[in-house]
Scaffold this motif. Sequence first.
Motif, PDB file in Angstrom:
ATOM      1  N   UNK A   2       0.845  -1.195   0.000  1.00 31.20           N
ATOM      2  CA  UNK A   2       0.000   0.000   0.000  1.00 31.20           C
ATOM      3  C   UNK A   2       0.888   1.255   0.000  1.00 31.20           C
ATOM      4  N   UNK A   3       0.386   2.386  -0.490  1.00 34.22           N
ATOM      5  CA  UNK A   3       1.206   3.601  -0.486  1.00 34.22           C
ATOM      6  C   UNK A   3       1.501   4.072   0.936  1.00 34.22           C
ATOM      7  N   UNK A   4       2.721   4.508   1.155  1.00 31.63           N
ATOM      8  CA  UNK A   4       3.116   5.050   2.460  1.00 31.63           C
ATOM      9  C   UNK A   4       3.051   6.579   2.380  1.00 31.63           C
ATOM     10  N   UNK A   5       2.306   7.212   3.281  1.00 28.80           N
ATOM     11  CA  UNK A   5       2.165   8.672   3.218  1.00 28.80           C
ATOM     12  C   UNK A   5       3.490   9.390   3.449  1.00 28.80           C
ATOM     13  N   UNK A   6       3.638  10.524   2.778  1.00 33.95           N
ATOM     14  CA  UNK A   6       4.812  11.377   2.970  1.00 33.95           C
ATOM     15  C   UNK A   6       4.543  12.466   3.999  1.00 33.95           C
ATOM     16  N   UNK A   7       3.261  12.803   4.186  1.00 31.42           N
ATOM     17  CA  UNK A   7       2.896  13.869   5.126  1.00 31.42           C
ATOM     18  C   UNK A   7       1.791  13.384   6.054  1.00 31.42           C
ATOM     19  N   UNK A   8       1.915  13.716   7.336  1.00 35.21           N
ATOM     20  CA  UNK A   8       0.955  13.305   8.361  1.00 35.21           C
ATOM     21  C   UNK A   8       0.516  14.537   9.158  1.00 35.21           C
ATOM     22  N   UNK A   9      -0.743  14.914   9.031  1.00 39.08           N
ATOM     23  CA  UNK A   9      -1.278  16.021   9.821  1.00 39.08           C
ATOM     24  C   UNK A   9      -1.479  15.567  11.260  1.00 39.08           C
ATOM     25  N   UNK A  10      -1.045  16.395  12.217  1.00 38.29           N
ATOM     26  CA  UNK A  10      -1.197  16.056  13.631  1.00 38.29           C
ATOM     27  C   UNK A  10      -1.985  17.143  14.354  1.00 38.29           C
ATOM     28  N   UNK A  11      -2.298  16.873  15.608  1.00 40.53           N
ATOM     29  CA  UNK A  11      -3.086  17.807  16.411  1.00 40.53           C
ATOM     30  C   UNK A  11      -2.227  18.529  17.452  1.00 40.53           C
ATOM     31  N   UNK A  12      -0.928  18.623  17.217  1.00 40.48           N
ATOM     32  CA  UNK A  12      -0.051  19.325  18.156  1.00 40.48           C
ATOM     33  C   UNK A  12      -0.501  20.780  18.299  1.00 40.48           C
ATOM     34  N   UNK A  13      -0.685  21.274  19.523  1.00 40.02           N
ATOM     35  CA  UNK A  13      -1.238  22.616  19.733  1.00 40.02           C
ATOM     36  C   UNK A  13      -0.176  23.719  19.726  1.00 40.02           C
ATOM     37  N   UNK A  14       0.576  23.825  18.617  1.00 39.16           N
ATOM     38  CA  UNK A  14       1.648  24.824  18.580  1.00 39.16           C
ATOM     39  C   UNK A  14       1.298  26.047  17.743  1.00 39.16           C
ATOM     40  N   UNK A  15       0.074  26.116  17.225  1.00 40.41           N
ATOM     41  CA  UNK A  15      -0.306  27.234  16.362  1.00 40.41           C
ATOM     42  C   UNK A  15      -0.623  28.495  17.157  1.00 40.41           C
ATOM     43  N   UNK A  16      -0.046  29.618  16.727  1.00 38.29           N
ATOM     44  CA  UNK A  16      -0.356  30.914  17.337  1.00 38.29           C
ATOM     45  C   UNK A  16      -1.665  31.466  16.798  1.00 38.29           C
ATOM     46  N   UNK A  17      -1.939  31.215  15.519  1.00 44.82           N
ATOM     47  CA  UNK A  17      -3.149  31.713  14.859  1.00 44.82           C
ATOM     48  C   UNK A  17      -4.187  30.605  14.790  1.00 44.82           C
ATOM     49  N   UNK A  18      -5.448  30.976  14.991  1.00 45.17           N
ATOM     50  CA  UNK A  18      -6.529  29.992  14.955  1.00 45.17           C
ATOM     51  C   UNK A  18      -7.243  30.080  13.607  1.00 45.17           C
ATOM     52  N   UNK A  19      -7.450  28.942  12.918  1.00 40.93           N
ATOM     53  CA  UNK A  19      -8.172  28.981  11.638  1.00 40.93           C
ATOM     54  C   UNK A  19      -9.622  29.430  11.818  1.00 40.93           C
ATOM     55  N   UNK A  20     -10.185  30.037  10.778  1.00 40.46           N
ATOM     56  CA  UNK A  20     -11.536  30.594  10.866  1.00 40.46           C
ATOM     57  C   UNK A  20     -12.579  29.538  11.206  1.00 40.46           C
ATOM     58  N   UNK A  21     -12.437  28.340  10.658  1.00 46.46           N
ATOM     59  CA  UNK A  21     -13.459  27.315  10.858  1.00 46.46           C
ATOM     60  C   UNK A  21     -13.478  26.758  12.288  1.00 46.46           C
ATOM     61  N   UNK A  22     -12.481  27.104  13.120  1.00 50.35           N
ATOM     62  CA  UNK A  22     -12.390  26.536  14.468  1.00 50.35           C
ATOM     63  C   UNK A  22     -13.477  27.066  15.399  1.00 50.35           C
ATOM     64  N   UNK A  23     -14.000  28.272  15.130  1.00 48.51           N
ATOM     65  CA  UNK A  23     -15.081  28.868  15.932  1.00 48.51           C
ATOM     66  C   UNK A  23     -14.704  29.027  17.399  1.00 48.51           C
TER      67      UNK A  23
END
Length: 509
Positions: A2-23
Amino acid sequence: MRPIPRTMSTQHPDNATVPEWAKGDVIEGEAEVVEAYYAFSNLNVQEVMWDAEGKDVDTHVVRKLFSSFDEYFKANVLGEDLFLTYRLPNPKIEGAERKVFAETMESIPITFDVAEKFYGRKVVPVFEVILPFTTNASDIISVARYYERAVAMEENIELQDGVYVRDLVGEIYPKRIEVIPLIEDKDSLLNTRSIIEGYYHAIKPSYMRLFVARSDPAMNYGMLTAVLLAKYALSEAGKLAEELGIPIFPIIGVGSLPFRGHLSPENYQRVMEEYEGVYTFTIQSAFKYDYSEEQVKGAISHINREEVKEPRILSDEEKKVIRDIIESYTSSYQPVIESMANLINTVALHLPRRRARKLHISLFGYARSTGKVILPRAITFVGSLYSVGLPPEVIGISSLNRLNEAQWNVLEENYKFLKNDLQKASEFINPEGLSTLVSYGFLDGEISKKLEEDIKYLESMGVKIGPRSYESKKHALLSQLLLLSLKEKKYNEVKQYAREMAVIRKSIG
């Protein structure tokens, strides 16, 4: 295969800016389901880590993704084109989360049933799990066996004469799962070979994935140590892949700031060159939300397309030198951090919260005999030190003065972008910070002298110290204001300044 992913999105809370959809300032609950879809569909990330470690987790994520975004997932099959991977709590380490571990494992067959109904055929949407704090092969063997025997094989339990569990709940699929060891402490990273080898001989997988931590080793032993440990583990994995005759696909957990890996939309190409042999890079929250979407998508697209280079295999002599450098550097770094623990913990309380994580404390150095200091999570640890004008990348660096020429050659060969990482971090040194910390009683005079030695050594390496741009100069001024507000116990202002600085450096920590 099976294909092995090159990128993995995580939930690490290091963002200073909050995306609009987060409400809201905190991304939690249904917003994390939306985030998974956003990472797949907008950013073109190939894998999402669904995190049950240190936070409440929605085990019905697959059902919610299919019901909310059915057209997208009809065209992009979860488990074949895109991947969702659970990170479990480690039941040996986090005793209060043992039943969460069991609940998360029990939810995997439910995802199969949901996917089978959605696609009209047998599709396994979740078949790999990540075990944090893996220290030996037994840890991951136990998780694999638990799923096989306590989850999949429970269908064969006879409830009464001729009536089995499968008669009530149906057959259970998948029959087995793969376990990815997340290796985080120094001794275990140096022992990567036996962890992989033990799992291979017990489970006989057709391939393996290995997760090399970058943040926690940096917090516990310093940035330079964390990089060298990662190189050591990648070398061992590369050698074992040849010996065992199976592919091994390393993952590395990298954040945006140099201390945590320096993977940002501005620096990703250097990181890919630095960590040869890594197949999958984590795309953490600061990467996703503190840069323009166009820039983020371009970087992720490039990572997805880039050819994977073979890992650099270390000689026995290089491994010995690396161990010596690690011991020397760590012995300089740890005493300074121990002395600053109270300050770090105090500032950490005022940094922005971006995820609904449960209270988590880390025993510094994994209960070293020389000290038992409690520190916050790695992100807030880094953010605290940046906020007081003392980036942690700097701490202990003067220990390199003790290296001979041969050791320097090994270091330069195995940490290509050391100077680049130090230069990026040094722009956020507050030139007045040390004297202010001492005069306000936040820092011991002897420790201040050690830090001055580190800064002088940086200058001798040709690293420019202190702010140069408008933004970094503003960061230094805000750092001074934060220290004054902390001294005067004006905590609302401390929070305000900490948030503004995080936005400037495009990451909390």
